[in-house]
Design an enzyme around this catalytic site. Structure first.
Site, PDB file in Angstrom:
ATOM      1  N   TYR A 144      16.397  30.496   6.051  1.00 42.65           N
ATOM      2  CA  TYR A 144      15.203  31.203   6.541  1.00 42.65           C
ATOM      3  C   TYR A 144      15.224  31.323   8.054  1.00 42.65           C
ATOM      4  O   TYR A 144      15.565  30.355   8.752  1.00 42.65           O
ATOM      5  CB  TYR A 144      13.943  30.440   6.141  1.00 42.65           C
TER       6      TYR A 144
ATOM      7  N   ARG B 213      -9.315  -0.505  15.650  1.00 40.62           N
ATOM      8  CA  ARG B 213      -9.244   0.294  14.429  1.00 40.62           C
ATOM      9  C   ARG B 213     -10.161  -0.423  13.445  1.00 40.62           C
ATOM     10  O   ARG B 213     -11.328  -0.610  13.747  1.00 40.62           O
ATOM     11  CB  ARG B 213      -7.782   0.388  13.969  1.00 40.62           C
TER      12      ARG B 213
ATOM     13  N   LYS C 134       0.856  -1.204   0.000  1.00 37.37           N
ATOM     14  CA  LYS C 134       0.000   0.000   0.000  1.00 37.37           C
ATOM     15  C   LYS C 134       0.884   1.243   0.000  1.00 37.37           C
ATOM     16  O   LYS C 134       2.082   1.164   0.259  1.00 37.37           O
ATOM     17  CB  LYS C 134      -0.920  -0.024   1.217  1.00 37.37           C
TER      18      LYS C 134
ATOM     19  N   MET D  10      12.183  24.483   0.875  1.00 41.00           N
ATOM     20  CA  MET D  10      11.385  23.642  -0.037  1.00 41.00           C
ATOM     21  C   MET D  10      12.253  22.775  -0.947  1.00 41.00           C
ATOM     22  O   MET D  10      12.001  21.585  -1.117  1.00 41.00           O
ATOM     23  CB  MET D  10      10.449  24.525  -0.871  1.00 41.00           C
TER      24      MET D  10
HETATM   25  C1  LIG Z   1      -3.732  -4.509   8.199  1.00 40.03           C
HETATM   26  C2  LIG Z   1      -2.263  -4.381   7.982  1.00 40.03           C
HETATM   27  N1  LIG Z   1      -1.523  -5.493   7.851  1.00 40.03           N
HETATM   28  C3  LIG Z   1      -0.181  -5.427   7.664  1.00 40.03           C
HETATM   29  C4  LIG Z   1       0.468  -4.208   7.616  1.00 40.03           C
HETATM   30  C5  LIG Z   1       1.971  -4.176   7.458  1.00 40.03           C
HETATM   31  O1  LIG Z   1       2.553  -3.669   8.632  1.00 40.03           O
HETATM   32  P1  LIG Z   1       4.119  -3.447   8.792  1.00 40.03           P
HETATM   33  O2  LIG Z   1       4.502  -2.429   7.772  1.00 40.03           O
HETATM   34  O3  LIG Z   1       4.283  -2.949  10.171  1.00 40.03           O
HETATM   35  O4  LIG Z   1       4.774  -4.750   8.543  1.00 40.03           O
HETATM   36  C6  LIG Z   1      -0.263  -3.042   7.751  1.00 40.03           C
HETATM   37  C7  LIG Z   1       0.420  -1.749   7.716  1.00 40.03           C
HETATM   38  O5  LIG Z   1       0.166  -0.825   8.426  1.00 40.03           O
HETATM   39  C8  LIG Z   1      -1.674  -3.122   7.943  1.00 40.03           C
HETATM   40  O6  LIG Z   1      -2.419  -2.027   8.080  1.00 40.03           O
END
Ligand SMILES: Cc1ncc(COP(=O)(O)O)c(C=O)c1O
Length: 364
Positions: free
Chosen positions: A259, A137, A37, A307
């Protein structure tokens, strides 16, 4: 056109693969997925996913959003791609199904959206069901999961590939929440005796066999961050961020730098101006605190990170050692990402996902 005078993130794909192997070996016989992700934590989701699939045989990937899933699907036609956000609308369900993605269903409401979509197509659809065991969560309660166990019609047309949960404190070996979540996870397993399960993120893999279940879901450790922060980092460095020296100067009198004039430099001080700033993801909180590594020397950031530009105080480096155009490392082998993040008052995850699109990713 080839040019190098800009900030660059070098991604070491051999190190990525070696990190995957270490995690997969540790988790075996559980299968190891890869969490890609947020553009694989900033490293480039398509390149990371393709590399792990083709070189390491990784078959499962996780993203947060449908759009991220579609991007990974564009390079991996056959992979299993789980979407953490699940589906809240029929339109989401349709897009997920169209691209062969697998929703993580986080509530009974999401289960019903997916069930209704499966009914319209008249065939069974894969999903993952997420149950909250103490992170508070995403995920349904154990009570909601018990309803699914009692009333088979709720999962009609849904093939549950895994029941999963997520650990809140896995990087803290002795945190009491780990045991509490493990006990609740056992209750979940008891509800679905024939199902498969997924529990551990990167750090969870280091909590022991009892946390591995059938599928582990590492992210950060693949990318070289330390899953065991109280111990030496077992992972290889994957990300190096470097930026070119654009210009050097020797002060002919006492001056203030940058700055807000926050850094006082004395006459004779030598400064190097490098081409990286907060618009590249060099966190502004590193102003007057962070460091860079250049040609064998570790030097401080002088003044406020702006920046596009950051000034280094290179007075401690012998004259002539640094040439204009040389690259300074801001994150990498000499400046560990976890430590840089700590100096900036954040975590490695944020450091990596802050690296912006202006920074060229170079894969080696
Ligand atoms: C549901 C879920 N599984 C796995 C992971 C992977 O976690 P990590 O990057 O700590 O290994 C995440 C990342 O936040 C997650 O949200």
């Amino acid at each position: 056109m080839s040019f190098i005078s800009a900030a660059t993130a070098i991604i070491d794909l051999d190190a990525l693969c070696s990190n995957y192997r270490l995690l997969a070996d540790k988790a075996a016989p559980a299968e190891a997925s890869a969490v890609v992700k947020a553009n694989a934590y900033g490293l480039g989701a398509t390149m990371v996913a393709k590399t792990l699939a083709e070189r390491e045989g990784c078959r499962w990937f996780f993203v947060a959003t449908i759009a991220e899933g579609i991007e990974v699907r564009s390079v991996l036609p056959d992979a299993h791609i789980g979407v953490f956000y699940g589906a809240n609308h029929a339109e989401d369900a349709a897009a997920i199904a169209e691209h062969g993605l697998i929703p993580v269903l986080n509530s009974l409401e999401q289960v019903s959206v997916w069930r209704e979509h499966a009914a319209t197509l008249g065939k069974s659809h894969k999903a993952i069901v997420q149950v909250d065991t103490g992170m508070t969560r995403a995920g349904m309660s154990l009570e909601d999961a018990a309803q699914l166990a009692q009333d088979a019609s709720l999962l009609a047309g849904i093939e549950v590939a895994y029941f999963m949960s997520h650990l809140a404190c896995a990087e803290m070996l002795h945190h009491p929440l780990n045991a509490k979540q493990a006990a609740r996870f056992k209750q979940l397993e008891a509800l679905f005796p024939n199902a498969k399960f997924s529990f551990s993120n990167s750090s969870g893999i280091f909590l022991g066999k009892g946390f591995h279940k059938d599928l582990v879901r590492p992210g950060m450790a693949l990318y070289g961050l330390n899953p065991t922060p109280d111990e030496r980092n077992p992972m290889r460095v994957v990300v190096t961020v470097q930026a070119p020296v654009l210009q050097q100067r020797i002060l002919t009198e006492d001056e203030c730098v940058g700055y807000g004039a926050t850094f006082k430099a004395s006459k004779g001080a030598r400064l190097a101006v490098v081409g990286i700033g907060y618009a590249d993801g060099l966190l502004r909180s590193l102003s007057n605190r962070g460091k860079a590594y250049i040609n064998g020397y570790t030097v401080p950031i002088a003044g406020i990170v702006s920046m596009d530009l950051t000034v280094l105080d290179v007075s401690s480096v012998p004259e002539g050692v640094i040439k204009d155009g040389d690259m300074a490392e801001l994150i990498g082998t000499h400046l560990e990402a976890d430590k840089v993040a700590e100096t900036a008052g954040t975590i490695g995850y944020e450091l990596f996902t802050s690296i912006t699109s202006r920074v060229k990713r170079v894969y080696k």
